[in-house]
Design an enzyme around this catalytic site. Structure first.
Site, short mmCIF file in Angstrom:
data_model
loop_
_atom_site.label_atom_id
_atom_site.label_comp_id
_atom_site.label_asym_id
_atom_site.label_seq_id
_atom_site.Cartn_x
_atom_site.Cartn_y
_atom_site.Cartn_z
N GLY A 247 0.81 -1.21 0.00
CA GLY A 247 0.00 0.00 0.00
C GLY A 247 0.84 1.26 0.00
CB CYS B 252 -2.20 -8.54 13.54
SG CYS B 252 -1.07 -8.78 12.15
CB CYS C 249 -5.14 -10.06 4.10
SG CYS C 249 -4.52 -10.76 2.56
#
Length: 358
Positions: free
Chosen positions: A11, A101, A198
């Site tokens: 990104g 995460c 994702c």
């Protein structure tokens, strides 16, 4: 000059982070964290565009002239994040995998691998800022763009992680960051921001969870106990949920929302969305597993809190219980506080830490 490994996602945010660090004169390398695969044990889990992400990340690294690698963290991600996500839903709570995460993967496993390879810092494209204090400790601050501030997702980081983290884009507004990327000719300058988790890809969360948690149908009831329908399993619902309940609205077009989950009876409790509905609106909650970035708050005091990423900060009275938890009193009524979600705690613009809703 520091040796920095940038977590390059593909990104534009992390791309500009790498660009700015290189402009500052640091020895910059980049790595893409591969955390999932499209097929696990013969089960298809949707279209996670990781190959496209890798291609974009590699193109950015080539444009910047910095070394690039792909780091395989699939097993670590399954152990630390996916297991946590599935276990949370199985127990009927609503976990936040993005927050975990960051602590366990980006600034955990990934960072430890980087430091073992001789890097001084790990950098990401988070919209947050870092302040180094006179005593050498580090604070995490809100990003300058109020619409993109991502400090909430860093609420469970520890001090040793904050000290060796860099957030190069936190001072920028998103439009400014896009302009920097375009001016520098970065190949992903106009790429859209990614959305969602994702590894779930383009399938629904309940379809993903169905691979792990069997359906356990039960009754959908109102506050009086009247049966209105049937649910497929309490793990499929969260407090405040309106869509997908399978109970029609009334004649006044009022919609039912989830207000409670009764596990012993396997009942999903719904009600119309009114401010006086118990379990849906509240001025008090409790949190557990408090984690502090720098200085723990050990006495009752007024703070700011964010109950969800997109919500504005709200004033609270924080009262620690001495057992790693706290009682939270809100000065403004809150809606749909779901067990398992994260409460981020602030002193002004400084992120203090966070806890998990009971």
């Amino acid at each position: 000059m520091a040796k920095v490994l940038v977590a390059l996602s593909g990104g534009v945010d992390s791309a500009v982070a790498a660009l700015l660090l290189k402009r500052e004169g640091h020895d910059v390398s980049a790595a893409y964290m591969r955390t999932w695969m499209n097929e696990e044990g013969g089960k298809f889990f949707g279209e996670c565009p990781w190959e496209d992400d890798v291609a974009n990340a590699r193109a950015v690294a080539e444009k910047l002239g910095i070394p690039f690698r792909v780091v395989d963290l699939i097993e670590d991600y399954r152990e630390h994040v996916v297991a946590y996500l599935v276990d949370g839903y199985r127990r009927g709570v609503t976990p936040n995998p993005d927050v975990l995460c960051n602590r366990e993967m980006k600034f955990g496993v990934f960072a430890r691998k980087a430091f073992a390879d001789g890097f001084d810092f790990v950098a990401t494209g988070h919209y947050a800022r870092k302040r180094v204090n006179a005593d050498g400790s580090a604070d995490i601050l809100c990003g300058n763009d109020p619409g993109k501030d991502q400090s909430y997702f860093l609420a469970l980081l520890r001090q040793e992680q904050a000290r060796r983290a860099l957030f190069p884009v936190g001072h920028l507004l998103k439009r400014e960051l896009r302009a920097v990327a375009a001016e520098a000719g970065l190949p992903n300058a106009a790429r859209k921001d990614s959305q969602g988790i994702c590894f779930i890809g383009k399938i629904r969360i309940n379809e993903f969870l169905g691979q792990y948690i069997p359906e356990k149908p039960g009754a959908v009831v109102d506050l009086s106990g009247k049966i209105l329908g049937e649910h497929k399993g309490l793990h499929r619902y969260t407090i405040g949920q309106r869509r997908g309940i399978g109970v029609p609205s009334n004649a006044d077009d009022e919609h039912y929302v989830v207000v409670a989950k009764r596990f012993e009876e396997n009942e999903l409790v719904v009600a119309f969305d009114h401010p006086d509905v118990p379990g849906l609106y509240t001025n008090e909650s409790r949190v557990k597993n408090l984690s502090w970035i720098n200085r723990p708050v050990t006495e009752e005091r007024e703070l700011l809190a964010r109950v969800r990423y997109r919500d504005a900060s709200t004033p609270i009275v924080f009262s620690p219980d001495g057992n790693g938890g706290a009682r939270i009193l809100y000065k403004e009524t809150q809606r749909a506080l779901a067990s398992g979600q994260i409460l981020a705690l602030y002193d002004g613009e400084t992120l203090l830490g966070g806890g998990v809703f009971l």
